[in-house]
Write a protein that holds these residues in place. Structure first.
Motif, PDB file in Angstrom:
ATOM      1  N   VAL A 204      43.794  81.037 -86.618  1.00  0.00           N
ATOM      2  CA  VAL A 204      43.031  80.428 -88.001  1.00  0.00           C
ATOM      3  C   VAL A 204      42.470  81.304 -88.739  1.00  0.00           C
ATOM      4  CG1 VAL A 204      42.512  78.479 -86.104  1.00  0.00           C
ATOM      5  CG2 VAL A 204      40.999  80.222 -86.307  1.00  0.00           C
ATOM      6  N   LEU A 205      42.218  80.972 -89.787  1.00  0.00           N
ATOM      7  CA  LEU A 205      41.621  81.897 -91.065  1.00  0.00           C
ATOM      8  C   LEU A 205      40.226  82.278 -90.288  1.00  0.00           C
ATOM      9  CD1 LEU A 205      42.012  83.286 -93.845  1.00  0.00           C
ATOM     10  CD2 LEU A 205      40.824  80.939 -94.750  1.00  0.00           C
ATOM     11  N   VAL A 206      39.926  83.322 -90.437  1.00  0.00           N
ATOM     12  CA  VAL A 206      38.432  84.059 -90.146  1.00  0.00           C
ATOM     13  C   VAL A 206      37.660  84.322 -91.446  1.00  0.00           C
ATOM     14  CG1 VAL A 206      37.241  86.048 -89.048  1.00  0.00           C
ATOM     15  CG2 VAL A 206      39.431  85.144 -87.845  1.00  0.00           C
ATOM     16  N   THR A 207      38.425  84.837 -92.173  1.00  0.00           N
ATOM     17  CA  THR A 207      37.871  85.261 -93.887  1.00  0.00           C
ATOM     18  C   THR A 207      38.939  85.602 -94.746  1.00  0.00           C
ATOM     19  OG1 THR A 207      35.896  86.434 -94.689  1.00  0.00           O
ATOM     20  CG2 THR A 207      37.385  87.765 -93.325  1.00  0.00           C
ATOM     21  N   LYS A 208      38.401  85.359 -95.974  1.00  0.00           N
ATOM     22  CA  LYS A 208      39.167  85.675 -97.048  1.00  0.00           C
ATOM     23  C   LYS A 208      38.393  86.421 -98.084  1.00  0.00           C
ATOM     24  CE  LYS A 208      42.519  82.595 -99.725  1.00  0.00           C
ATOM     25  NZ  LYS A 208      42.599  81.467-100.218  1.00  0.00           N
ATOM     26  N   ASN A 209      39.078  87.701 -98.797  1.00  0.00           N
ATOM     27  CA  ASN A 209      38.356  88.511 -99.515  1.00  0.00           C
ATOM     28  C   ASN A 209      39.297  88.673-100.659  1.00  0.00           C
ATOM     29  OD1 ASN A 209      36.206  89.638 -97.630  1.00  0.00           O
ATOM     30  ND2 ASN A 209      38.017  90.083 -96.498  1.00  0.00           N
ATOM     31  N   GLU A 210      38.647  88.942-101.969  1.00  0.00           N
ATOM     32  CA  GLU A 210      39.220  89.247-103.310  1.00  0.00           C
ATOM     33  C   GLU A 210      38.413  90.577-103.847  1.00  0.00           C
ATOM     34  OE1 GLU A 210      40.930  87.003-107.200  1.00  0.00           O
ATOM     35  OE2 GLU A 210      40.146  85.995-105.567  1.00  0.00           O
ATOM     36  N   ASP A 211      38.962  91.255-104.408  1.00  0.00           N
ATOM     37  CA  ASP A 211      38.540  92.627-104.955  1.00  0.00           C
ATOM     38  C   ASP A 211      39.626  92.965-106.025  1.00  0.00           C
ATOM     39  OD1 ASP A 211      40.432  94.300-103.550  1.00  0.00           O
ATOM     40  OD2 ASP A 211      38.909  94.614-102.116  1.00  0.00           O
ATOM     41  N   ASP A 212      39.124  94.128-106.511  1.00  0.00           N
ATOM     42  CA  ASP A 212      39.990  94.689-107.565  1.00  0.00           C
ATOM     43  C   ASP A 212      41.364  95.316-107.107  1.00  0.00           C
ATOM     44  OD1 ASP A 212      38.885  96.782-106.254  1.00  0.00           O
ATOM     45  OD2 ASP A 212      38.441  97.909-108.164  1.00  0.00           O
ATOM     46  N   THR A 213      41.730  95.123-105.843  1.00  0.00           N
ATOM     47  CA  THR A 213      43.045  95.672-105.384  1.00  0.00           C
ATOM     48  C   THR A 213      43.661  94.315-105.042  1.00  0.00           C
ATOM     49  OG1 THR A 213      42.100  95.564-102.954  1.00  0.00           O
ATOM     50  CG2 THR A 213      42.032  97.635-104.240  1.00  0.00           C
ATOM     51  N   GLY A 214      43.108  93.124-104.926  1.00  0.00           N
ATOM     52  CA  GLY A 214      44.167  92.162-104.725  1.00  0.00           C
ATOM     53  C   GLY A 214      43.278  91.019-103.747  1.00  0.00           C
ATOM     54  N   ARG A 215      44.026  90.269-102.962  1.00  0.00           N
ATOM     55  CA  ARG A 215      43.360  89.342-102.034  1.00  0.00           C
ATOM     56  C   ARG A 215      43.896  89.702-100.837  1.00  0.00           C
ATOM     57  NH1 ARG A 215      44.256  83.572-103.304  1.00  0.00           N
ATOM     58  NH2 ARG A 215      46.594  84.026-103.011  1.00  0.00           N
ATOM     59  N   SER A 216      43.085  89.424 -99.794  1.00  0.00           N
ATOM     60  CA  SER A 216      43.379  89.418 -98.176  1.00  0.00           C
ATOM     61  C   SER A 216      42.840  88.346 -97.462  1.00  0.00           C
ATOM     62  CB  SER A 216      42.857  90.702 -97.793  1.00  0.00           C
ATOM     63  OG  SER A 216      41.603  90.983 -97.594  1.00  0.00           O
ATOM     64  N   ALA A 217      43.359  88.130 -96.218  1.00  0.00           N
ATOM     65  CA  ALA A 217      42.645  87.460 -95.232  1.00  0.00           C
ATOM     66  C   ALA A 217      42.911  87.662 -93.898  1.00  0.00           C
ATOM     67  CB  ALA A 217      43.438  85.941 -95.493  1.00  0.00           C
ATOM     68  N   TRP A 218      41.856  87.583 -93.019  1.00  0.00           N
ATOM     69  CA  TRP A 218      42.085  87.984 -91.836  1.00  0.00           C
ATOM     70  C   TRP A 218      42.186  86.721 -90.964  1.00  0.00           C
ATOM     71  CZ3 TRP A 218      37.044  91.458 -90.434  1.00  0.00           C
ATOM     72  CH2 TRP A 218      37.142  92.391 -91.242  1.00  0.00           C
ATOM     73  N   LEU A 219      43.580  86.665 -90.047  1.00  0.00           N
ATOM     74  CA  LEU A 219      43.475  85.489 -89.120  1.00  0.00           C
ATOM     75  C   LEU A 219      43.444  86.042 -87.696  1.00  0.00           C
ATOM     76  CD1 LEU A 219      45.657  84.901 -91.687  1.00  0.00           C
ATOM     77  CD2 LEU A 219      46.042  83.005 -90.575  1.00  0.00           C
ATOM     78  N   SER A 220      42.997  85.143 -86.667  1.00  0.00           N
ATOM     79  CA  SER A 220      42.853  85.473 -85.127  1.00  0.00           C
ATOM     80  C   SER A 220      42.688  84.423 -84.434  1.00  0.00           C
ATOM     81  CB  SER A 220      41.352  86.183 -85.187  1.00  0.00           C
ATOM     82  OG  SER A 220      41.442  86.800 -83.860  1.00  0.00           O
ATOM     83  N   ASN A 221      42.718  84.375 -83.226  1.00  0.00           N
ATOM     84  CA  ASN A 221      42.756  83.310 -82.198  1.00  0.00           C
ATOM     85  C   ASN A 221      41.275  82.712 -82.439  1.00  0.00           C
ATOM     86  OD1 ASN A 221      45.084  83.429 -81.097  1.00  0.00           O
ATOM     87  ND2 ASN A 221      44.562  84.609 -79.522  1.00  0.00           N
ATOM     88  N   LYS A 222      40.967  81.217 -82.384  1.00  0.00           N
ATOM     89  CA  LYS A 222      39.789  80.722 -82.679  1.00  0.00           C
ATOM     90  C   LYS A 222      38.804  81.024 -81.584  1.00  0.00           C
ATOM     91  CE  LYS A 222      37.466  76.513 -83.632  1.00  0.00           C
ATOM     92  NZ  LYS A 222      37.879  75.015 -84.443  1.00  0.00           N
ATOM     93  N   GLY A 223      37.740  81.676 -82.143  1.00  0.00           N
ATOM     94  CA  GLY A 223      36.578  82.051 -80.984  1.00  0.00           C
ATOM     95  C   GLY A 223      36.936  83.474 -80.236  1.00  0.00           C
ATOM     96  N   GLN A 224      37.786  84.215 -80.713  1.00  0.00           N
ATOM     97  CA  GLN A 224      38.237  85.415 -79.956  1.00  0.00           C
ATOM     98  C   GLN A 224      37.324  86.468 -80.323  1.00  0.00           C
ATOM     99  OE1 GLN A 224      42.252  86.781 -81.028  1.00  0.00           O
ATOM    100  NE2 GLN A 224      41.910  88.044 -79.004  1.00  0.00           N
ATOM    101  N   VAL A 225      36.339  86.722 -79.386  1.00  0.00           N
ATOM    102  CA  VAL A 225      35.152  87.528 -79.758  1.00  0.00           C
ATOM    103  C   VAL A 225      35.158  88.791 -79.116  1.00  0.00           C
ATOM    104  CG1 VAL A 225      32.568  87.503 -79.830  1.00  0.00           C
ATOM    105  CG2 VAL A 225      33.634  85.533 -80.512  1.00  0.00           C
ATOM    106  N   ASP A 226      35.236  88.686 -77.768  1.00  0.00           N
ATOM    107  CA  ASP A 226      35.110  89.718 -76.868  1.00  0.00           C
ATOM    108  C   ASP A 226      36.026  90.714 -77.244  1.00  0.00           C
ATOM    109  OD1 ASP A 226      32.668  88.982 -75.721  1.00  0.00           O
ATOM    110  OD2 ASP A 226      33.803  87.835 -74.036  1.00  0.00           O
TER     111      ASP A 226
END
Length: 155
Positions: free
Chosen positions: A33-55
């Motif tokens: 699932v999508l964790v976070t999405k970012n946009e800056d002067d280099t482009g766009r990115s997204a982090w995906l991971s298993n839901k709730g995967q913390v440890d």
């Protein structure tokens, strides 16, 4: 919040030609699932991971670069750059054999099935693979025992 106290493996990063299309693909066919999405002067990115995967957080980073940044890496905006292919892949272990068949059916309908489901050697299990929108290979397995082996050896 826990502090990082030792080096750890945290992510795999892949360039993508269309960030939104890739996020939709991974959320549709994988447990990520999508964790976070970012946009800056280099482009766009997204982090995906298993839901709730913390440890033991592990993230798939998808990066869509602007032309100038992409050129540094030999990437043209909007062009596919298959980084993990034809055998290099991201592996996702599924709890049931039928889950592999289900992913394969979805991918077949989408035109993204790369390897039909098949039984392999005992340490590999029952697998299939799909191709993401940029031509990267995602392997889905059952009974590969990566998770259970690590739990058994180190748990």
């Amino acid at each position: 919040m826990a502090q990082l106290t030792e080096p750890r493996w945290t992510h795999v990063a892949l360039p993508v030609s269309d960030l939104d299309r890739s996020i939709e693909f991974y959320e549709h066919l994988t447990p990520m699932v999508l964790v976070t999405k970012n946009e800056d002067d280099t482009g766009r990115s997204a982090w995906l991971s298993n839901k709730g995967q913390v440890d033991s957080a592990f993230v798939l980073v998808l990066a869509e670069f602007i032309a100038e940044v992409g050129a540094r890496f030999g990437i043209e905006p909007g062009k596919k750059v298959p980084t993990l292919a034809p055998f290099a892949h991201i592996g996702i272990e599924l709890p049931n054999r039928e889950d592999v068949d289900e992913v394969a059916a979805k991918a077949r309908e989408m035109g993204n099935l790369r390897w039909e489901p098949m039984d392999m050697a005992a340490h590999i299990g029952y697998i299939c693979a799909v191709e993401d929108p940029d031509g990267n290979t995602i392997e889905f397995s059952h009974n590969q025992k990566v998770f259970s082996t690590i739990q058994e050896l180190w748990g």
